[in-house]
Design a protein around this motif. Sequence first.
Motif, short mmCIF file in Angstrom:
data_model
loop_
_atom_site.label_atom_id
_atom_site.label_comp_id
_atom_site.label_asym_id
_atom_site.label_seq_id
_atom_site.Cartn_x
_atom_site.Cartn_y
_atom_site.Cartn_z
N THR A 167 53.49 32.44 34.44
CA THR A 167 53.82 33.87 34.21
C THR A 167 55.88 33.67 34.53
OG1 THR A 167 52.12 35.48 34.59
CG2 THR A 167 54.02 36.43 34.61
N LEU A 257 48.70 44.88 36.14
CA LEU A 257 47.93 43.77 36.75
C LEU A 257 46.27 43.73 36.51
CD1 LEU A 257 48.92 42.90 39.48
CD2 LEU A 257 48.36 44.68 40.57
N ARG A 258 46.33 44.46 35.85
CA ARG A 258 45.16 43.46 35.60
C ARG A 258 44.33 42.55 34.50
NH1 ARG A 258 39.75 45.27 36.44
NH2 ARG A 258 38.14 45.29 34.65
N LEU A 260 47.37 40.29 34.23
CA LEU A 260 47.43 39.46 34.90
C LEU A 260 46.17 38.95 35.74
CD1 LEU A 260 50.71 40.29 35.57
CD2 LEU A 260 50.35 38.79 34.04
N GLN A 261 45.51 39.51 36.07
CA GLN A 261 44.59 39.11 37.48
C GLN A 261 43.21 38.86 36.56
OE1 GLN A 261 44.11 42.70 39.29
NE2 GLN A 261 45.69 41.80 41.28
N GLU A 262 42.79 39.60 35.50
CA GLU A 262 41.16 39.29 35.25
C GLU A 262 41.26 39.09 33.23
OE1 GLU A 262 39.16 40.09 36.90
OE2 GLU A 262 40.36 40.47 38.60
N ASN A 263 42.70 39.25 32.81
CA ASN A 263 42.97 38.21 31.50
C ASN A 263 42.13 38.75 30.41
OD1 ASN A 263 44.95 36.59 32.39
ND2 ASN A 263 42.44 34.95 32.93
N ASP A 300 52.30 44.05 44.55
CA ASP A 300 51.60 42.90 43.91
C ASP A 300 51.34 42.71 42.65
OD1 ASP A 300 50.41 46.01 42.80
OD2 ASP A 300 49.25 45.95 43.66
N LEU A 301 52.28 43.33 41.75
CA LEU A 301 52.98 43.56 40.48
C LEU A 301 53.81 42.57 40.31
CD1 LEU A 301 52.50 43.09 37.61
CD2 LEU A 301 53.82 45.58 36.82
N ARG A 304 52.93 39.22 41.11
CA ARG A 304 52.42 38.30 39.94
C ARG A 304 53.19 38.30 39.21
NH1 ARG A 304 46.93 36.78 39.11
NH2 ARG A 304 46.21 37.94 40.65
#
Length: 467
Positions: A167, A257-258, A260-263, A300-301, A304
């Motif tokens: 990213t 954010l989800r 990026l975290q979980e695709n 948190d974002l 990321r």
Amino acid sequence: MRRILIVEDEIIIRQALKKLLERNSYTVDDTGSVDEALSKNLDDYQLIISDLRLPGRPGTDLIKEAGTTPVLIMTSYASLRSAVDAMREGAVDYIAKPFDHEEMLNSVQRIIRQREERTSRPGRAAANNSTTPQRSSAEIKTRIIGSCEPMQTLFKRIEKVAGTDATVLIQGESGTGKELAARAIHELSRRADKTMISVNCAAIPESLIESELFGHEKGAFTGAVAARSGLIEAADSGTLFLDEVGELPLEAQARLLRVLQENEIRRVGSITSKKVDVRLITATHRNLREMVKEGKFREDLYYRLYVMEIRMPPLRERGQDITEIAEVFLRLTSDRMGKSGLLFAPDTLDTMLHYPWPGNVRELENAIERAVILVDDHLITTELLGIEIEDDELEQIEARLASTSPAQMRPLSSRAVKENLSLDDYFLRFVLEHQDKMSETELAQKLGVSRKCLWEKRQKLGIPRKR
């Protein structure tokens, strides 16, 4: 070794130019006429620098004879219109005598570099040739122009990050070309043959942003008469570019954010998720770190997004890139509007180099488009650019121009002096007679104008300031 041929009948100028180029690692041959030059194999040279007026035949006769070798024409300011004609006949550029050493070297470097790029990269397919530096491919494919040190660093950073799926957060002032950098990363990545979708987060109403990005199911909200996929889903297997990501509302930030975290994404109103493979590139002109401290952006974002950072340098820090970009915009705009042979007046180039360009490349492009629309002949003057110069900016420009050597203080076309002759003639005489004894503020007060007006009149009439 890069070879250059000089065609100049004035021995002093010829020898001075030859020494200048040789000191900068060029191999140089020189002749005094077109006929002497034609006795050589012109294909052996990367550039021909020729005076316009030569004994026997003019320097423009070399243009057709040189084939693919570019010809740079030298001319005096009295022959500026002839330089325009030379450009029409195919000269790659012109430079006025007496030339500034730095200006000459920059022109030579630019012309030879462009020729090498054309010969080594005949088409778009060659952009992925491993024998050619990736920096050039980023520059050519995305129209990012620049050779200054900050841009060299930018190109190297783009090369490194393009080969990954990391990213990227692109930061920079408005108008610096953040979307061009994002497109360069996409075009040099393994996803180049897939879709790149660009979204300006600031342009979408807050009430619609989640639906636009993540999609929605039928009946999810009033007006949702059918299910619809979002932009993230549309970018699956490709690249999603979120410009002005700092404008995202907090709820949308949580959804991103989800991703990026979980695709995976979940449409508005849906209870199921869908896997996506999206390379995310974001950009902002705002300070996200400060927004995190103020509670306006999720921490948190932020971390990321901050995997890889790219900073776009503002135009005012890019030196001679300004004139290079301006020349490209002038050529593209004049071609689009059907106006050929347009040139910048020397003082216009000086002003563009010293003006701070708060709107960056976008402001420069708009200024040149305005000038092309308004120009009456073939010379782009400073007043045609229509740039807004504040008093503090004007003082900085004046200080820089005042430090320029007398040889660099070059007059504009006499066309401007002939307009409104009586008033301008009085202004011209008054300034020349009193500028040795008065400051700029005193001159402006005596004339009953502002300092900004005085400066603009100097530009229009070609009156250099005394050092």
